[in-house]
Motif scaffolding. Structure first.
Motif, PDB file in Angstrom:
ATOM      1  N   GLU A  27       0.821  -1.220   0.000  1.00 35.11           N
ATOM      2  CA  GLU A  27       0.000   0.000   0.000  1.00 35.11           C
ATOM      3  C   GLU A  27       0.852   1.266   0.000  1.00 35.11           C
ATOM      4  O   GLU A  27       0.511   2.271  -0.618  1.00 35.11           O
ATOM      5  N   SER A  28       1.986   1.217   0.669  1.00 35.39           N
ATOM      6  CA  SER A  28       2.841   2.401   0.776  1.00 35.39           C
ATOM      7  C   SER A  28       3.414   2.851  -0.561  1.00 35.39           C
ATOM      8  O   SER A  28       3.898   3.974  -0.689  1.00 35.39           O
ATOM      9  N   SER A  39       0.022   6.392  -4.220  1.00 34.82           N
ATOM     10  CA  SER A  39      -0.345   7.729  -3.743  1.00 34.82           C
ATOM     11  C   SER A  39      -1.772   7.721  -3.201  1.00 34.82           C
ATOM     12  O   SER A  39      -2.529   6.767  -3.433  1.00 34.82           O
ATOM     13  N   ASP A  40      -2.141   8.796  -2.508  1.00 37.07           N
ATOM     14  CA  ASP A  40      -3.508   8.898  -1.985  1.00 37.07           C
ATOM     15  C   ASP A  40      -4.533   8.872  -3.105  1.00 37.07           C
ATOM     16  O   ASP A  40      -5.606   8.264  -2.972  1.00 37.07           O
ATOM     17  N   ALA A  41      -4.217   9.529  -4.221  1.00 39.52           N
ATOM     18  CA  ALA A  41      -5.139   9.561  -5.364  1.00 39.52           C
ATOM     19  C   ALA A  41      -5.322   8.159  -5.940  1.00 39.52           C
ATOM     20  O   ALA A  41      -6.441   7.753  -6.303  1.00 39.52           O
ATOM     21  N   GLN A  42      -4.234   7.401  -6.018  1.00 43.11           N
ATOM     22  CA  GLN A  42      -4.321   6.035  -6.534  1.00 43.11           C
ATOM     23  C   GLN A  42      -5.138   5.150  -5.604  1.00 43.11           C
ATOM     24  O   GLN A  42      -5.942   4.329  -6.060  1.00 43.11           O
ATOM     25  N   LEU A  43      -4.960   5.328  -4.316  1.00 40.31           N
ATOM     26  CA  LEU A  43      -5.714   4.529  -3.353  1.00 40.31           C
ATOM     27  C   LEU A  43      -7.199   4.867  -3.399  1.00 40.31           C
ATOM     28  O   LEU A  43      -8.056   3.992  -3.237  1.00 40.31           O
ATOM     29  N   TRP A  44      -7.495   6.137  -3.630  1.00 42.41           N
ATOM     30  CA  TRP A  44      -8.906   6.519  -3.775  1.00 42.41           C
ATOM     31  C   TRP A  44      -9.500   5.843  -5.007  1.00 42.41           C
ATOM     32  O   TRP A  44     -10.614   5.317  -4.969  1.00 42.41           O
TER      33      TRP A  44
END
Length: 324
Positions: free
Chosen positions: A207-208, A211-216
């Motif tokens: 997960e690390s 990016s936040d956008a990719q995780l969203w």
């Protein structure tokens, strides 16, 4: 350590669409190569198909395309939700890839085979126990006679159960990678991490690394898949149950009529039984058709395009247009 599911659009393309060594290992393990000479040595990626950015195609289908040093073309697709239209799409894409070789002026005898590997996260052949399905163009009576050029492999992931096949060790390990690693995984089985290619594929899922956008986008992918599954399942169940009930009523009426005409108690009983059976068959057919229409209506309300609705429900475009 938290991992993401490798079957999602984001992760599948990162693992198999950015690392030639990983897709090479995956293809060599999953494709029905009979000799070492058939194995892929090296390959290059081909551009993905230019398809409209629609909710259905974005969330249901993931594909990777590549070509090896011998010119053979490989199309890898991850299908999250099964629909009859998917098999037609697979046939269309593989045939198109084969025909495109002729656009370069190649002689017919120089055309190279196209392999279509389709990983399906759904069960579409419940009547068959096997999870691995190999399709070729063969003679109906003499199956050893084969027309080379197109080969289709379908893998039903939910049916896969890990077993020890020494001759198919990498196939089992790659399928375990797809079915055992997800957001709940904290420790990856040692037998997977001991294989360099699969360890590298596992590392890509950390997960690390996103990016936040990719995780969203990753979470949005699974939300959309769940919505699509619910739409299809609810509509089919509702239509099926309604169809069965209607079929039973029609069957009783038809059976009684047949029994009266025969004028005999035995004939009446047989007529009722036959009528109910025919009625149930008719009811199931009507139920399935109602389910498709119900699904189409709900999809249209959700903003799906007419073409996408047609592809998922297998309804004619004229019928879908009348639902608007």
């Amino acid at each position: 350590m938290r991992y993401l599911d490798p079957k999602a659009d984001l992760t599948f393309k990162k693992v198999f669409g950015e690392h030639p060594d990983l897709i090479t290992s995956f293809l060599n393990a999953l494709l029905p190569f009979e000799t070492e000479d058939e194995k892929i040595v090296s390959l290059e990626y081909l551009p993905a198909e230019l398809v409209p950015e629609t909710p259905l195609k974005k969330n249901s289908i993931v594909d990777v395309r590549c070509r090896d040093s011998n010119g053979r073309v490989f199309i890898v697709e991850m299908q999250m939700i099964w629909s009859p239209a998917f098999m037609h799409r697979v046939l269309f894409n593989a045939s198109k890839a084969y025909v495109r070789q002729g656009d370069k002026g190649e002689k017919y005898e120089l055309l190279q085979p196209v392999y279509s590997l389709n990983i399906v996260n759904d069960v579409f052949m419940p009547e068959i126990e096997e999870f691995y399905h190999d399709y070729r163009i063969v003679h109906m009576e003499h199956t050893e006679k084969v027309i080379e050029g197109l080969r289709f492999i379908f893998v039903e992931l939910p049916k896969f159960k890990p077993q020890t096949f020494s001759e198919k060790k990498m196939q089992v390990l790659w399928l375990r990678y797809l079915t055992e690693v997800d957001e709940k995984t904290r420790v990856v089985p040692e037998e997977l991490m001991n294989v360099p290619e699969i360890k590298k594929a596992v590392d890509q899922l950390e997960e690390s690394a996103f990016s936040d956008a990719q995780l969203w986008g990753y979470d949005d992918f699974w939300d959309a898949v769940r919505v699509e599954k619910t739409l299809v399942s609810d509509a089919l169940n509702k239509g099926y149950n309604q169809g069965i009930e209607q079929g039973r009523e029609e069957g009783r009426e038809e059976g009684m009529a047949q029994g009266r005409e025969e004028g005999m108690a035995q004939g009446r009983e047989e007529g009722i039984a036959q009528g109910i059976e025919k009625g149930i068959e008719k009811g199931i057919e009507k139920g399935i058709e109602k389910a498709k229409i119900e699904t189409a209506k709900r999809m249209l309300q959700k903003g799906f395009s007419i073409d996408d609705v047609c592809e998922l429900t297998n309804l004619d475009k004229e019928i879908v247009e009348r639902l608007i």
